[in-house]
Design a protein around this motif. Sequence first.
Motif, PDB file in Angstrom:
ATOM      1  N   LEU A  66       8.288  16.254 -25.460  1.00  0.00           N
ATOM      2  CA  LEU A  66       8.829  16.174 -24.207  1.00  0.00           C
ATOM      3  C   LEU A  66      10.060  15.274 -24.229  1.00  0.00           C
ATOM      4  CD1 LEU A  66       5.156  15.078 -22.698  1.00  0.00           C
ATOM      5  CD2 LEU A  66       6.599  17.233 -22.325  1.00  0.00           C
ATOM      6  N   GLU A  67      10.470  14.934 -25.541  1.00  0.00           N
ATOM      7  CA  GLU A  67      11.829  14.195 -25.472  1.00  0.00           C
ATOM      8  C   GLU A  67      12.810  14.907 -24.774  1.00  0.00           C
ATOM      9  OE1 GLU A  67      14.388  11.552 -28.748  1.00  0.00           O
ATOM     10  OE2 GLU A  67      12.593  12.751 -29.436  1.00  0.00           O
ATOM     11  N   GLY A  68      13.620  14.327 -24.035  1.00  0.00           N
ATOM     12  CA  GLY A  68      14.773  15.175 -23.465  1.00  0.00           C
ATOM     13  C   GLY A  68      14.637  15.496 -22.028  1.00  0.00           C
ATOM     14  N   CYS A  69      13.280  15.827 -21.786  1.00  0.00           N
ATOM     15  CA  CYS A  69      12.956  16.265 -20.287  1.00  0.00           C
ATOM     16  C   CYS A  69      13.498  15.320 -19.262  1.00  0.00           C
ATOM     17  CB  CYS A  69      11.419  16.376 -20.539  1.00  0.00           C
ATOM     18  SG  CYS A  69      10.529  17.666 -21.200  1.00  0.00           S
ATOM     19  N   GLU A  70      14.111  15.610 -18.430  1.00  0.00           N
ATOM     20  CA  GLU A  70      14.611  14.926 -17.315  1.00  0.00           C
ATOM     21  C   GLU A  70      13.579  14.675 -16.076  1.00  0.00           C
ATOM     22  OE1 GLU A  70      18.656  17.297 -16.110  1.00  0.00           O
ATOM     23  OE2 GLU A  70      17.399  18.363 -17.724  1.00  0.00           O
ATOM     24  N   LEU A  71      12.349  15.464 -16.024  1.00  0.00           N
ATOM     25  CA  LEU A  71      11.211  15.458 -15.274  1.00  0.00           C
ATOM     26  C   LEU A  71      10.146  15.831 -15.941  1.00  0.00           C
ATOM     27  CD1 LEU A  71       9.859  14.867 -12.403  1.00  0.00           C
ATOM     28  CD2 LEU A  71      10.680  17.417 -11.916  1.00  0.00           C
ATOM     29  N   VAL A  72       9.132  14.997 -15.668  1.00  0.00           N
ATOM     30  CA  VAL A  72       7.683  15.357 -16.136  1.00  0.00           C
ATOM     31  C   VAL A  72       6.712  15.551 -15.012  1.00  0.00           C
ATOM     32  CG1 VAL A  72       5.593  14.922 -17.587  1.00  0.00           C
ATOM     33  CG2 VAL A  72       7.982  14.684 -18.353  1.00  0.00           C
ATOM     34  N   ILE A  73       5.951  16.514 -14.946  1.00  0.00           N
ATOM     35  CA  ILE A  73       5.098  16.820 -14.027  1.00  0.00           C
ATOM     36  C   ILE A  73       3.708  16.839 -14.523  1.00  0.00           C
ATOM     37  CG2 ILE A  73       4.266  18.259 -11.921  1.00  0.00           C
ATOM     38  CD1 ILE A  73       6.988  19.402 -12.041  1.00  0.00           C
TER      39      ILE A  73
END
Length: 719
Positions: free
Chosen positions: A397-404
């Motif tokens: 998930l590293e680098g994700c601008e948004l996590v849902i």
Amino acid sequence: MKSIRIEKGSDNIVHLILDNPNASANVMDGDFTDSLREVVKQLQGEEYRGIILRSAKSTFFAGGDLNGLYAAKREDANEFFRECQALKADLRWLETQGKPVVAAINGAALGGGWELALSCHHRIALDDRKVKIGLPEVTLGLLPGGGGCVRMPRLLGLQNALPYLLEGKQVNPQQALDAGLIHQLASNPEELIDHARAFVIANSESEEPTLQPWDQPGYRMPGGDPRNPKNAQLLAAAPAMLIQKTKGCYPAPEAILSVAVEGAQVDFETATRIESRYFVELACGQVAKNMIGTFWFGLNAIKAGASLPESVRNMKAAPVKKIGVLGAGMMGAGIAYACASKGVEVVLKDVSMAAAEKGKAYTQKSLQKRLDRGRMDQSQMDAVLDRIQPTDSAAALEGCELVIEAVFEERKLKARVTEETEAVLADDALFASNTSTLPITGLAEASRRPPQFIGLHFFSPAEKMPLVEIICGEQTSEETLGRAYAFVLQIGKTPIVVNDSRGFFTSRVFGCFTNEGIAMLGEGVNPATIENAAAQAGFPVGPLAVSDEVSLTLMSKIRQQTIADLEVEGKAAPSHPADKVIDHMLELGRAGKAAGGGFYSYPEGGPKHLWQGLAKEFPQGEQPPFDDVRERLLFAMAVETLRCYEEQVLRSVREANIGSIFGIGFPPWTGGALQYVNQYGPAEFAARARELTSRYGERFHPPALLRQLEESGQQLTDK
């Protein structure tokens, strides 16, 4: 002339250039009708070779003046009718004056824009994806009132015209060419005008006048008129089929069918009068006003950011390139599909690679259906699938601008995945929960940065449902809201913004619908009556059927979580008559569709039907009035929506209306749950609510806000 410029070239061809000075698009408003009247008067005294209609805007012509239509009153109906007829007389002059007339369609030609094009002898469209052709009036409770219901059957025949008229079908240029709506395609704007000039020159040299097909000697309607045996057979069943679909809630489709059939049996001028009469009746009616107010003005306001605080309303948020989705079940898989199909990279995480791969397979299966139907090619399918990266590792998930987060509705689980995920995210990344009921403020307690924690509540199936409910916790920052709002628009969804509360708005009100239907079953109301009353009210699915889809197990778990949370707060949990019915169904092992059966049975290879055991488990007594059954479903949702608005869970009337229709299936003909109160009349609604309270329970009791409206005579509007 305000909206039309006249230019005549050295070739003696008149160009009518559509250019509304007051808007970015051409519309059929008073300025346009006045300008067209002046054009007709001027050209009647001139010599010219032919006429080309073209637009100075990026679109050809947007359609009718919805501001004027929304304001139309029944007492002005006679004057409105005369205005309609005057406009049609000018359009009729265009196609009967004898010289060739060409529509050079450079952009969208919808509604009145397509009716304008239909009055031309030759139609050429730019072969560009931004060009859309069609008559969407029915989606706003109207009918094409500028000759569309008269010309389309004469052009295509009754059977081929009805999908465009009754369904608001829109097509691209190639489809329009194949269907016979246009005559030519052009690859660029220059070629568009060259083709138009060539047609005028070629047809202006003939001694015979240029006429529409329906004005030529010996014309016969394609496929025959309504008396043709094939058409007669279809039309005999059409009204019943239409009522089955609309349940009598939508007058526009019935009016369109009437105009098309009646107009096909008389001369052109008589047909246009028939069309105008039906059009005026619809435009002055309540259903059209409900639908225009919500689906046009309300929706456009939301898309323009009216729901946002002033500080971020004009914020230019950068498009999100990469997101994470936690949980690859049906909801998480649907969110991944919705985002990947709009060009967003998705990391789809679950507890195992097998579960994550299964979530990606959901997208593959859905895309395969589109591929098989010719709606996309293999390269497009591959591109979407390549954007979804299944994983069982939080490090991915590293680098994700948004996590849902889309895991089960269990507070401890959500807290655990929040902590695990935030450990690898950048400081400016957002974290969103897809919870449908748990308050965001409470969930944000597990976050290291509550200002960047927000609720993004998708609806199932997430790739199809148009709404996303954005929930702000007590510490959610305005910048986080602005970025989340922009993201929802980026993936083609409609956002509504609500404040934090248990169940927020949509889940809280949707529960009223299902609970009311279930409670009526427990009271001994015939289950078929309950489901039929929902259909007659305009709901897409009955409360018993939709409860089976949601699952009674989930409904029970949500209730138990609510009880536990309220106990911690020292509060008593509210009870509902539906609770004991749900508990009894679960004791019987009938938890819903996924469990093999609930209120309905699901025979293999056959259609579902109401479970016959309901008669034994919930014996029927004396049946209440059908109107009570129908209005209990509507009022239960509308009264709870009033409470949400009163408690400031809802921030605006428009969001209440849009959210109730797009998210939880409130009947579209009403314009939404709060507009239903307006159209009923607040005083009349309050009186009926008291009547339902005395018969069925305190849940229908008018809230203080409704009593204030009753006393003041005002309606619910956004300031």
